[in-house]
Design a protein around this motif. Structure first.
Motif, PDB file in Angstrom:
ATOM      1  N   GLY A  60       6.968  -1.134  -5.228  1.00  0.00           N
ATOM      2  CA  GLY A  60       5.545  -1.331  -5.722  1.00  0.00           C
ATOM      3  C   GLY A  60       4.547  -1.225  -4.112  1.00  0.00           C
ATOM      4  O   GLY A  60       3.718  -1.861  -3.828  1.00  0.00           O
ATOM      5  N   ALA A  61       5.453  -0.549  -3.288  1.00  0.00           N
ATOM      6  CA  ALA A  61       4.955  -0.291  -1.888  1.00  0.00           C
ATOM      7  C   ALA A  61       3.801  -0.065  -1.862  1.00  0.00           C
ATOM      8  O   ALA A  61       2.624   1.469  -2.755  1.00  0.00           O
ATOM      9  CB  ALA A  61       6.077   1.005  -1.707  1.00  0.00           C
ATOM     10  N   VAL A  62       2.540  -0.204  -1.163  1.00  0.00           N
ATOM     11  CA  VAL A  62       1.381  -0.281  -0.685  1.00  0.00           C
ATOM     12  C   VAL A  62       1.321   0.816   0.102  1.00  0.00           C
ATOM     13  O   VAL A  62       1.397   0.262   1.529  1.00  0.00           O
ATOM     14  CB  VAL A  62       0.149  -1.170  -1.333  1.00  0.00           C
ATOM     15  CG1 VAL A  62      -1.191  -0.175  -1.239  1.00  0.00           C
ATOM     16  CG2 VAL A  62       0.566  -1.619  -2.963  1.00  0.00           C
ATOM     17  N   ASN A  63       0.420   1.824   0.251  1.00  0.00           N
ATOM     18  CA  ASN A  63       0.676   2.525   1.852  1.00  0.00           C
ATOM     19  C   ASN A  63       1.972   2.308   2.831  1.00  0.00           C
ATOM     20  O   ASN A  63       1.829   1.929   4.010  1.00  0.00           O
ATOM     21  CB  ASN A  63      -0.469   1.934   2.240  1.00  0.00           C
ATOM     22  CG  ASN A  63      -1.348   3.260   3.563  1.00  0.00           C
ATOM     23  OD1 ASN A  63      -0.890   4.145   3.373  1.00  0.00           O
ATOM     24  ND2 ASN A  63      -2.116   2.600   4.007  1.00  0.00           N
ATOM     25  N   PRO A  64       3.076   2.877   2.169  1.00  0.00           N
ATOM     26  CA  PRO A  64       4.198   2.795   3.001  1.00  0.00           C
ATOM     27  C   PRO A  64       3.897   3.066   4.584  1.00  0.00           C
ATOM     28  O   PRO A  64       3.612   4.112   4.138  1.00  0.00           O
ATOM     29  CB  PRO A  64       5.389   3.010   2.103  1.00  0.00           C
ATOM     30  CG  PRO A  64       4.880   3.850   1.208  1.00  0.00           C
ATOM     31  CD  PRO A  64       2.954   3.512   1.242  1.00  0.00           C
TER      32      PRO A  64
ATOM     33  N   SER B 101       8.196  -0.488   5.734  1.00  0.00           N
ATOM     34  CA  SER B 101       6.984  -1.388   5.116  1.00  0.00           C
ATOM     35  C   SER B 101       5.690  -0.990   4.317  1.00  0.00           C
ATOM     36  O   SER B 101       5.807  -0.104   4.595  1.00  0.00           O
ATOM     37  CB  SER B 101       6.586  -1.316   6.523  1.00  0.00           C
ATOM     38  OG  SER B 101       6.064   0.189   7.409  1.00  0.00           O
ATOM     39  N   SER B 102       5.385  -1.875   4.355  1.00  0.00           N
ATOM     40  CA  SER B 102       4.236  -1.510   2.678  1.00  0.00           C
ATOM     41  C   SER B 102       3.374  -2.321   3.503  1.00  0.00           C
ATOM     42  O   SER B 102       2.596  -3.251   4.017  1.00  0.00           O
ATOM     43  CB  SER B 102       4.107  -2.769   1.420  1.00  0.00           C
ATOM     44  OG  SER B 102       3.469  -2.233   0.526  1.00  0.00           O
ATOM     45  N   TYR B 103       2.304  -0.987   4.198  1.00  0.00           N
ATOM     46  CA  TYR B 103       1.364  -1.226   5.224  1.00  0.00           C
ATOM     47  C   TYR B 103       0.435  -2.335   4.834  1.00  0.00           C
ATOM     48  O   TYR B 103      -0.344  -3.188   4.743  1.00  0.00           O
ATOM     49  CB  TYR B 103       0.268  -0.340   5.885  1.00  0.00           C
ATOM     50  CG  TYR B 103      -0.009  -0.390   6.954  1.00  0.00           C
ATOM     51  CD1 TYR B 103       0.165  -0.034   8.288  1.00  0.00           C
ATOM     52  CD2 TYR B 103      -1.688  -0.244   5.995  1.00  0.00           C
ATOM     53  CE1 TYR B 103      -1.428  -0.132   9.280  1.00  0.00           C
ATOM     54  CE2 TYR B 103      -2.912  -0.041   7.164  1.00  0.00           C
ATOM     55  CZ  TYR B 103      -2.060  -0.211   8.491  1.00  0.00           C
ATOM     56  OH  TYR B 103      -2.969  -0.619  10.125  1.00  0.00           O
ATOM     57  N   SER B 104      -0.104  -2.125   3.517  1.00  0.00           N
ATOM     58  CA  SER B 104      -1.758  -2.849   3.005  1.00  0.00           C
ATOM     59  C   SER B 104      -1.707  -4.023   2.145  1.00  0.00           C
ATOM     60  O   SER B 104      -2.485  -4.511   2.431  1.00  0.00           O
ATOM     61  CB  SER B 104      -2.380  -1.075   1.882  1.00  0.00           C
ATOM     62  OG  SER B 104      -3.028  -0.024   2.890  1.00  0.00           O
ATOM     63  N   ASP B 105       0.069  -4.417   2.019  1.00  0.00           N
ATOM     64  CA  ASP B 105      -0.078  -5.309   1.468  1.00  0.00           C
ATOM     65  C   ASP B 105       0.690  -6.508   1.626  1.00  0.00           C
ATOM     66  O   ASP B 105       0.639  -7.602   1.612  1.00  0.00           O
ATOM     67  CB  ASP B 105       0.554  -5.070  -0.026  1.00  0.00           C
ATOM     68  CG  ASP B 105       1.346  -4.637  -0.114  1.00  0.00           C
ATOM     69  OD1 ASP B 105       2.613  -3.997   0.413  1.00  0.00           O
ATOM     70  OD2 ASP B 105       2.048  -4.848  -1.192  1.00  0.00           O
TER      71      ASP B 105
END
Length: 321
Positions: A123-127, A143-147
């Motif tokens: 579930g990466a969000v904006n990786p 790195s999953s930026y947004s979460d």
């Protein structure tokens, strides 16, 4: 620089600005450059610099010394690439690229040919960025930026393993760049507290069994807490506390304690787990965990034999009744 569509160069010893390595004009012009990495496909070939051009959904390549443009390595949208960001070459020479719009990692061969989606679980969000660990099984970290997380994937298959850094751990906020040292410690650049670099150690975990002597028709809760023995919080294990709940008629529960792996060979050590405040007045006993050290050597990233990196062997405590 993303805003100026250029690549800047600095002296490797003192950080002195050396000028533009690639400006925003002419052949090989970039459109919102993001990630970059150096690579040499063959020892007889010169090093090349590979750069994601996010606005063009492509990866461009340049001579690492002169900056001369060498063409598109990944053509626009190849294999479904959309909004490429971080990129890195893996242990077998393939290129791995974050496709932010798809929340996935794409893989490309030596000539830039698409090999499909490598990793898209967790579930990466904006990786944004990615890196292979230099030790052990050389897993891939994203790195999953947004979460505000860092995710870990199997370095050979791309299967999602776990969330290596949970959301916000250590103040992590909007993680970007990732880098490992030779001992396998992960460094993460992030936007929290005005911009910082955080460091995380690799941990494994031990599952401790807690049992009731007989089932109960009602839920049973008990508090738990770890304490130092010869093993110490932080350097050997992560201090853990909480409340364990047994559902009606359930007699077995599990406490998870992260174990810190390091490069130091030590004799067996132990820490304690205590139970308190049972909801039905059940008599309690404490448990003890023994950590048996495995050898963990540090190697340069290109010389790590997989059989060297082993998790610590763990001996479960006696059943707690």
């Amino acid at each position: 620089m993303v805003d100026q569509n250029s690549i800047l160069r600095y002296d490797r010893t003192n950080g002195t600005f050396q000028g533009e390595f690639k400006d925003s004009s002419g052949e090989g012009a970039l459109d919102r450059p993001n990630g970059l990495t150096f690579h040499q496909h063959d020892e007889n070939e010169p090093y090349r610099l590979y750069v994601t051009s996010s606005g063009a959904n492509s990866v461009l390549q340049y001579d690492a010394t002169s900056g001369n443009y060498l063409g598109e390595f990944v053509t626009p949208g190849s294999g479904g690439l959309s909004e490429p960001r971080g990129l890195t070459f893996g242990p077998v020479g393939d290129l791995y690229v974050i496709s932010a719009d798809n929340g996935a990692v794409y893989r490309y061969g030596k000539d830039g040919e698409p090999k499909g989606v490598f990793a898209d679980g967790g579930g990466a969000v904006n990786p944004s960025y990615l890196a292979f660990s230099p030790v052990g099984d050389r897993d891939l970290y994203v790195s999953s930026y947004s979460d505000h997380r860092v995710l870990r994937y199997d370095g050979e298959t791309g299967v999602f393993i776990n969330t290596f850094v949970p959301s916000g751990l250590g103040g992590l906020f909007q993680p970007n760049g990732l880098a490992f040292d030779l001992e396998g410690q992960l460094f993460v650049a992030h936007g929290g507290e005005g911009g910082q670099v955080l460091r995380y150690e690799d941990c494994t975990q031990v599952a401790l069994s807690v049992t009731l002597s007989h089932p109960s028709a009602l839920p049973v809760t008990v508090d738990y807490n770890t304490a130092n023995g010869t093993a110490e919080t932080g350097s050997d294990f992560v201090s853990t506390s909480g409340t364990l709940t047994f559902a009606p008629n359930q007699t077995t529960g599990t406490i998870i304690v992260p174990i810190v792996r390091d490069a130091i060979v030590e004799s067996p050590e132990n820490f304690l787990v205590s139970l308190s405040n049972p909801s039905d007045g059940t008599e309690l006993a404490a448990g003890e965990v023994t950590i048996l050290e495995a050898i963990r050597n540090s190697y340069p990233s290109s010389d790590v034999p997989k059989e060297i990196e082993q998790p610590r062997n763990r001996k479960a405590p006696p059943a707690v009744t």
